[in-house]
Scaffold this motif. Sequence first.
Motif, PDB file in Angstrom:
ATOM      1  N   GLN A  58       0.741  -1.282   0.018  1.00 19.27           N
ATOM      2  CA  GLN A  58      -0.133   0.113  -0.532  1.00 19.27           C
ATOM      3  C   GLN A  58       1.163   1.175  -0.246  1.00 19.27           C
ATOM      4  O   GLN A  58       0.694   2.605  -0.399  1.00 19.27           O
ATOM      5  N   ALA A  84       2.320   1.603  -3.163  1.00 15.86           N
ATOM      6  CA  ALA A  84       1.457   2.298  -4.434  1.00 15.86           C
ATOM      7  C   ALA A  84       0.817   3.769  -3.796  1.00 15.86           C
ATOM      8  O   ALA A  84       1.169   4.914  -4.973  1.00 15.86           O
ATOM      9  N   LEU A  85       0.977   4.089  -2.596  1.00 18.20           N
ATOM     10  CA  LEU A  85       1.064   5.509  -2.512  1.00 18.20           C
ATOM     11  C   LEU A  85       2.158   6.036  -2.987  1.00 18.20           C
ATOM     12  O   LEU A  85       2.046   7.036  -3.765  1.00 18.20           O
ATOM     13  N   GLU A 113       1.344   6.718  -6.682  1.00 18.88           N
ATOM     14  CA  GLU A 113       0.920   8.176  -6.892  1.00 18.88           C
ATOM     15  C   GLU A 113       0.981   9.546  -6.340  1.00 18.88           C
ATOM     16  O   GLU A 113       0.700  10.355  -7.387  1.00 18.88           O
ATOM     17  N   LEU A 114       2.056   9.659  -5.611  1.00 18.15           N
ATOM     18  CA  LEU A 114       2.577  10.576  -5.175  1.00 18.15           C
ATOM     19  C   LEU A 114       3.680  11.027  -6.026  1.00 18.15           C
ATOM     20  O   LEU A 114       4.316  12.718  -6.021  1.00 18.15           O
ATOM     21  N   ASN A 146       4.204  12.078  -8.768  1.00 21.58           N
ATOM     22  CA  ASN A 146       3.796  13.337  -9.887  1.00 21.58           C
ATOM     23  C   ASN A 146       3.134  14.588  -9.570  1.00 21.58           C
ATOM     24  O   ASN A 146       2.881  15.600  -9.779  1.00 21.58           O
ATOM     25  N   ARG A 147       3.640  14.477  -8.021  1.00 26.02           N
ATOM     26  CA  ARG A 147       2.511  15.966  -6.953  1.00 26.02           C
ATOM     27  C   ARG A 147       4.038  16.122  -6.443  1.00 26.02           C
ATOM     28  O   ARG A 147       4.994  15.734  -6.291  1.00 26.02           O
TER      29      ARG A 147
END
Length: 181
Positions: free
Chosen positions: A110, A113-114, A117-118, A120-121
């Motif tokens: 998890q 995956a987080l 997701e982060l 590109n920020r």
Amino acid sequence: MDTMQRRWYTLKVKPRQDDLAHRHLLNQDYEIYRPMVARARPRRQKMLIREESLFPGYMFIRLSRAEDNNWEDVIGDNWSPIRSTYGVDKFVRFGLEEYPPYIPNEKIAQLRALEAELANRVYQKDHFQPGDKVVVTEGIYHGLEAVFHCYDGEQRSIILLDFLNKITKLPVSPAILRAAA
């Protein structure tokens, strides 16, 4: 249950030594997971983007140990050198437990995956939203309150300044802004 299972454990790292500990543990061939995130930090009136630990001061290490032996025994992975590795403080434990608790593989998945997701920020230390009250901390407008309007590229923010009873849009570096009290 398998007598020799590889599990994830949490290491506490000495202050501001995440990179050092990570590098030295990898040099010793340990499997390390240190979630990273891009952060924007003010420096000399500019916002610099740097990759930093998502959990500063902590990282995960994957080790095996025999369930019926002392956790420092050389059975499975050698845990002994970890505590004396540069930058490492200790294994995270709770209460008087003999063994450090392990992190289930699903939780690490998890986190990965987080982290993806982060990726590109960019997270800013002081993240302002339109309408937030801010204070200018440097320059000729030092100490003046304004209203944050928007970000204008990577290096600029637009604030609304009430100057002589007229609202003026003013471009400034986000590094010289702080939230108003």
